[in-house]
Design a protein around this motif. Structure first.
Motif, PDB file in Angstrom:
ATOM      1  N   LYS A  57      -3.854  53.572  17.107  1.00 29.74           N
ATOM      2  CA  LYS A  57      -3.722  53.027  18.399  1.00 29.74           C
ATOM      3  C   LYS A  57      -2.411  52.013  18.405  1.00 29.74           C
ATOM      4  O   LYS A  57      -1.687  52.104  19.398  1.00 29.74           O
ATOM      5  CB  LYS A  57      -4.957  52.382  19.010  1.00 29.74           C
ATOM      6  N   ALA A  58      -2.370  51.419  17.297  1.00 31.42           N
ATOM      7  CA  ALA A  58      -1.102  50.647  17.105  1.00 31.42           C
ATOM      8  C   ALA A  58       0.019  51.337  16.954  1.00 31.42           C
ATOM      9  O   ALA A  58       1.353  50.724  17.647  1.00 31.42           O
ATOM     10  CB  ALA A  58      -1.523  49.643  15.752  1.00 31.42           C
ATOM     11  N   GLN A  59      -0.137  52.599  16.579  1.00 32.37           N
ATOM     12  CA  GLN A  59       1.126  53.599  16.477  1.00 32.37           C
ATOM     13  C   GLN A  59       1.524  54.315  18.046  1.00 32.37           C
ATOM     14  O   GLN A  59       2.549  55.032  18.010  1.00 32.37           O
ATOM     15  CB  GLN A  59       0.922  54.503  15.520  1.00 32.37           C
ATOM     16  N   GLY A  60       0.474  54.124  18.839  1.00 28.62           N
ATOM     17  CA  GLY A  60       0.759  54.658  20.307  1.00 28.62           C
ATOM     18  C   GLY A  60      -0.051  55.745  20.329  1.00 28.62           C
ATOM     19  O   GLY A  60      -0.014  56.820  21.557  1.00 28.62           O
ATOM     20  N   HIS A  61      -0.905  56.352  19.563  1.00 21.10           N
ATOM     21  CA  HIS A  61      -1.814  57.276  19.568  1.00 21.10           C
ATOM     22  C   HIS A  61      -3.014  57.210  20.569  1.00 21.10           C
ATOM     23  O   HIS A  61      -3.484  55.975  20.526  1.00 21.10           O
ATOM     24  CB  HIS A  61      -2.349  57.949  18.135  1.00 21.10           C
ATOM     25  N   SER A  62      -3.427  58.180  21.168  1.00 19.39           N
ATOM     26  CA  SER A  62      -4.629  57.914  21.977  1.00 19.39           C
ATOM     27  C   SER A  62      -6.005  58.216  20.990  1.00 19.39           C
ATOM     28  O   SER A  62      -6.021  58.940  20.056  1.00 19.39           O
ATOM     29  CB  SER A  62      -4.915  59.145  23.109  1.00 19.39           C
ATOM     30  N   SER A  66     -13.168  56.306  20.129  1.00 21.10           N
ATOM     31  CA  SER A  66     -13.474  55.799  18.696  1.00 21.10           C
ATOM     32  C   SER A  66     -13.532  54.472  18.651  1.00 21.10           C
ATOM     33  O   SER A  66     -12.970  53.674  19.372  1.00 21.10           O
ATOM     34  CB  SER A  66     -12.325  56.352  17.863  1.00 21.10           C
ATOM     35  N   LEU A  67     -13.781  54.076  17.489  1.00 20.80           N
ATOM     36  CA  LEU A  67     -13.994  52.598  17.015  1.00 20.80           C
ATOM     37  C   LEU A  67     -12.787  51.914  16.856  1.00 20.80           C
ATOM     38  O   LEU A  67     -12.179  52.503  16.251  1.00 20.80           O
ATOM     39  CB  LEU A  67     -14.905  52.321  15.892  1.00 20.80           C
ATOM     40  N   VAL A  68     -12.479  50.880  17.667  1.00 25.57           N
ATOM     41  CA  VAL A  68     -11.004  50.360  17.629  1.00 25.57           C
ATOM     42  C   VAL A  68     -11.307  48.683  17.827  1.00 25.57           C
ATOM     43  O   VAL A  68     -12.191  48.326  18.665  1.00 25.57           O
ATOM     44  CB  VAL A  68     -10.266  50.708  19.009  1.00 25.57           C
ATOM     45  N   GLU A  69     -10.624  47.968  17.166  1.00 25.50           N
ATOM     46  CA  GLU A  69     -10.605  46.530  17.127  1.00 25.50           C
ATOM     47  C   GLU A  69      -9.292  46.173  17.796  1.00 25.50           C
ATOM     48  O   GLU A  69      -8.215  45.750  17.319  1.00 25.50           O
ATOM     49  CB  GLU A  69     -10.610  45.863  15.772  1.00 25.50           C
ATOM     50  N   ASP A  70      -9.233  45.890  19.358  1.00 23.97           N
ATOM     51  CA  ASP A  70      -8.064  45.528  19.894  1.00 23.97           C
ATOM     52  C   ASP A  70      -7.479  44.366  19.547  1.00 23.97           C
ATOM     53  O   ASP A  70      -6.361  44.295  19.528  1.00 23.97           O
ATOM     54  CB  ASP A  70      -8.419  45.856  21.604  1.00 23.97           C
ATOM     55  N   ASP A  71      -8.352  43.327  19.085  1.00 24.83           N
ATOM     56  CA  ASP A  71      -7.860  42.268  18.574  1.00 24.83           C
ATOM     57  C   ASP A  71      -6.894  42.363  17.418  1.00 24.83           C
ATOM     58  O   ASP A  71      -6.194  41.110  17.030  1.00 24.83           O
ATOM     59  CB  ASP A  71      -8.948  41.084  18.281  1.00 24.83           C
ATOM     60  N   PHE A  72      -6.825  43.273  16.584  1.00 26.23           N
ATOM     61  CA  PHE A  72      -6.097  43.570  15.375  1.00 26.23           C
ATOM     62  C   PHE A  72      -5.085  44.584  15.607  1.00 26.23           C
ATOM     63  O   PHE A  72      -4.586  44.997  14.487  1.00 26.23           O
ATOM     64  CB  PHE A  72      -7.275  43.718  14.189  1.00 26.23           C
ATOM     65  N   GLY A 113      -4.959  67.406  15.124  1.00 28.23           N
ATOM     66  CA  GLY A 113      -3.555  66.467  15.588  1.00 28.23           C
ATOM     67  C   GLY A 113      -4.178  65.017  15.522  1.00 28.23           C
ATOM     68  O   GLY A 113      -5.310  64.649  15.465  1.00 28.23           O
ATOM     69  N   ALA A 114      -3.343  63.983  15.559  1.00 27.57           N
ATOM     70  CA  ALA A 114      -3.234  62.659  15.272  1.00 27.57           C
ATOM     71  C   ALA A 114      -4.418  62.022  16.646  1.00 27.57           C
ATOM     72  O   ALA A 114      -5.069  61.301  16.534  1.00 27.57           O
ATOM     73  CB  ALA A 114      -2.405  61.954  15.181  1.00 27.57           C
ATOM     74  N   ASP A 115      -3.964  62.514  17.916  1.00 27.69           N
ATOM     75  CA  ASP A 115      -4.533  62.240  19.110  1.00 27.69           C
ATOM     76  C   ASP A 115      -5.909  62.673  19.405  1.00 27.69           C
ATOM     77  O   ASP A 115      -6.165  63.912  19.075  1.00 27.69           O
ATOM     78  CB  ASP A 115      -3.517  62.460  20.374  1.00 27.69           C
ATOM     79  N   ILE A 116      -6.772  61.603  19.834  1.00 29.93           N
ATOM     80  CA  ILE A 116      -8.216  62.189  19.998  1.00 29.93           C
ATOM     81  C   ILE A 116      -8.291  62.196  21.307  1.00 29.93           C
ATOM     82  O   ILE A 116      -8.070  61.294  22.163  1.00 29.93           O
ATOM     83  CB  ILE A 116      -9.071  61.036  19.437  1.00 29.93           C
ATOM     84  N   PRO A 117      -8.958  63.314  21.881  1.00 30.33           N
ATOM     85  CA  PRO A 117      -9.348  63.404  23.407  1.00 30.33           C
ATOM     86  C   PRO A 117     -10.262  62.218  23.892  1.00 30.33           C
ATOM     87  O   PRO A 117     -10.885  61.442  23.075  1.00 30.33           O
ATOM     88  CB  PRO A 117     -10.055  64.599  23.530  1.00 30.33           C
ATOM     89  N   ALA A 118     -10.108  61.914  25.377  1.00 24.94           N
ATOM     90  CA  ALA A 118     -10.621  60.794  25.880  1.00 24.94           C
ATOM     91  C   ALA A 118     -12.193  60.836  25.654  1.00 24.94           C
ATOM     92  O   ALA A 118     -13.028  59.808  25.826  1.00 24.94           O
ATOM     93  CB  ALA A 118     -10.412  60.553  27.317  1.00 24.94           C
TER      94      ALA A 118
END
Length: 226
Positions: A57-62, A66-72, A113-118
């Motif tokens: 996500k930090a690299q701009g991928h969707s 998936s589990l993501v720590e937005d604070d990090f 691919g690196a991007d994960i569908p919604a």
């Protein structure tokens, strides 16, 4: 304890080069200090498991569900730029095995691919990612592995972690010094009956993680004064 120190300390101070660090598990927040410590000596830093999606996500991928720590995310961006400045290659998943829900019975969905569908969450790394791991691990003279690269407790999503365990076992057979630490990684090598194929499987848990972070452990510090 002596064996723990004998194998873990060189991974922080002066490991045989090239060194590959494989760091997985659910959260960036619990591994950021060890990632920063291992950047000093690693040629490759393999990031897998739930924490990988914060980096993607930090690299701009969707990243879908998936589990993501937005604070990090900013922390992940900082680590990516530090690695680039030091010439350390970070390997993040380039494909995935996903599912619509977090369940042992969930149907695996291949994501090429690196991007994960919604509508899905990543649960494991895909075959292209394993090939990337293979290239890096086959070069290694030393490997430290802490944390699985997928939800290995669910058989449908265990292939990536099993592949890592087998690649590390093969590297050991080819003369690399390999250290597996952290409860989940130890559980994984035991699940796949590969513990005896590693140079050292740490039972230190959180303490082994602190040693890899470069911290002085009180039990070792007191022995050093005697």
């Amino acid at each position: 304890m002596e064996k723990e120190v004998k194998y873990l300390e060189p991974m922080v101070t002066n490991p045989p080069k090239p060194m590959v660090a494989i760091i997985g598990g659910a959260k960036v927040s619990s591994k950021i200090a060890v990632l920063e410590s291992l950047l000093k000596n690693a040629k490759y830093l393999v990031i897998g498991g739930g924490m990988a999606y914060t980096f993607l996500k930090a690299q701009g991928h969707s990243v879908g569900k998936s589990l993501v720590e937005d604070d990090f995310i900013d922390t992940a961006k900082k680590l990516l730029s530090e690695a680039e400045a030091k010439g350390v290659k970070i390997l993040l998943p380039v494909d995935h095995v996903a599912a619509s829900e977090f369940s042992a019975d969930a149907k695996p969905v291949a994501v090429d691919g690196a991007d994960i569908p919604a509508d899905v969450m990543a649960m494991d790394v895909g075959p292209k990612t394993v090939e990337e791991y293979k290239k890096a691990i086959s070069e290694a003279k030393s490997i430290v592995w802490n944390g699985p690269v997928g939800v290995f407790e669910f058989d449908a999503f265990a292939k990536g972690t099993e592949a890592v365990a087998r690649l590390v076992a093969d590297a050991t057979g080819n003369g690399a010094m390999t250290v597996v630490g952290g409860g989940d990684s130890v559980a994984a090598v035991n699940k796949f009956n590969l513990a005896s194929k590693m140079s050292h499987v740490s039972t230190g848990g959180g303490a082994s993680l602190e040693l890899l972070e470069g911290k002085t452990l009180p039990g070792i510090a007191i022995l050093a004064t005697k």
